[in-house]
Design an enzyme around this catalytic site. Sequence first.
Site, short mmCIF file in Angstrom:
data_model
loop_
_atom_site.label_atom_id
_atom_site.label_comp_id
_atom_site.label_asym_id
_atom_site.label_seq_id
_atom_site.Cartn_x
_atom_site.Cartn_y
_atom_site.Cartn_z
N GLY A 128 -17.08 28.86 47.33
CA GLY A 128 -18.16 29.98 46.89
C GLY A 128 -17.68 30.96 48.20
N GLY B 227 -8.94 36.56 49.15
CA GLY B 227 -8.96 36.02 48.51
C GLY B 227 -8.86 34.72 47.31
CG HIS B 228 -12.33 33.15 46.96
ND1 HIS B 228 -13.54 33.11 47.97
CD2 HIS B 228 -12.44 31.32 47.20
CE1 HIS B 228 -13.84 31.63 48.73
NE2 HIS B 228 -12.48 31.27 48.47
CG ASP C 182 -6.42 26.30 52.12
OD1 ASP C 182 -7.37 25.91 52.62
OD2 ASP C 182 -7.47 27.15 51.11
CB SER D 151 -15.61 30.42 53.11
OG SER D 151 -14.71 31.16 51.69
NE ARG D 152 -13.23 25.89 57.03
CZ ARG D 152 -14.69 24.43 57.01
NH1 ARG D 152 -15.11 24.39 58.18
NH2 ARG D 152 -14.52 23.39 56.61
P1 AMP Z 1 -12.48 27.63 48.68
O1 AMP Z 1 -13.56 28.16 48.47
O2 AMP Z 1 -12.09 28.52 50.59
O3 AMP Z 1 -12.55 26.29 48.54
O4 AMP Z 1 -10.88 28.29 48.54
C1 AMP Z 1 -10.63 28.12 47.54
C2 AMP Z 1 -9.42 28.10 46.73
O5 AMP Z 1 -9.09 29.72 47.40
C3 AMP Z 1 -8.44 27.69 47.67
O6 AMP Z 1 -7.97 27.19 46.18
C4 AMP Z 1 -8.05 28.83 48.29
O7 AMP Z 1 -6.55 27.94 48.33
C5 AMP Z 1 -8.02 29.67 47.91
N1 AMP Z 1 -7.90 30.24 48.88
C6 AMP Z 1 -8.96 30.79 50.14
N2 AMP Z 1 -8.22 31.60 51.10
C7 AMP Z 1 -7.22 32.02 50.83
C8 AMP Z 1 -6.48 33.42 50.18
N3 AMP Z 1 -6.76 33.86 52.02
N4 AMP Z 1 -5.30 33.87 50.00
C9 AMP Z 1 -5.39 33.09 49.01
N5 AMP Z 1 -6.33 32.37 48.08
C10 AMP Z 1 -7.41 31.97 49.37
#
Ligand code: AMP
Length: 270
Positions: free
Chosen positions: A27, A32-33, A146, A181-182
């Site tokens: 969330g 990016g998401h 990641d 998100s951080r």
């Molecule tokens: P998270 O919500 O941070 O667990 O991320 C969910 C998915 O979004 C994971 O596969 C992350 O690698 C991807 N993600 C997060 N930030 C980015 C970004 N800046 N660019 C591309 N994918 C991202």
Amino acid sequence: MKILLNNSDLNEALSGISNLGFVPTMGSLHKGHLSLIKKSLKNCSNTLVSIFVNPTQFNNKKDYINYPRSLKKDLLILKKLKINFVYLPNKKDIYDSNIKKKPTLNKKDKIMCAKYRKGHFEGVIDVMDRLTKKIRPKMIFMGEKDYQQLYLVKKFIKKKYKSQIISCKTIRDKNKLALSSRNLLLKKKDQFNAGRIAQNLIFFKKKLTKQKNINIFIDNKKKELEELFDISIEYLELRNSLNFKNTKKIKNSRLFISYYLNKIRLIDNF
Ligand code: AMP
């Protein structure tokens, strides 16, 4: 868009659905998401996004509690994108099943984030195992932001399921800071500095090709960044992007960093 609040909603919604694209998230959605979701919408006839802040992948309780959450805003974003399903499980929906044994990492995989965030990837792989088992997607979209997570999850899922992991490029802000998100936890000044660190490392990686003694060069860069930006770097390492071995060759390599900026831990790779 169907909102699936528990496993029975999920099972009912997915019966008879094929060619499903799955985007797992925690969330606080950002561009990016959205890039992952758009890729799924393009490649699959149905798209499911999950939002679940997975407690077992946090090695620090405070970090779990402080993780940004913005469900209302996220749902508005997802509705606009016209995805088919959003799955919002509770802890008991995920940790109900009879998968009892937590996955373990090979010794050679206990590097970088696996070394500094003990238990983190075991938690990530466990939740991805449980989600994939329930959802059985054709494709799972994950970000290169990641990269170590992508590598370890891909290795695990490939052995156990037919689902294909699709890797998606890192989306960056105008100042080159990788969206995360951080970043919401960073003060404006720190967001600016994190952007400068990313710019610095993008340029540095390009210059590495011409260097003979790469290890010394990287070590000096680590010291320079720590002094310049008042950060504490956990690791700055060049590794082969296919097998994750330390390397001195630029071909097929990635430069990985993890650092603390005012107590916030950031990771990136170039
Ligand atoms: P998270 O919500 O941070 O667990 O991320 C969910 C998915 O979004 C994971 O596969 C992350 O690698 C991807 N993600 C997060 N930030 C980015 C970004 N800046 N660019 C591309 N994918 C991202």
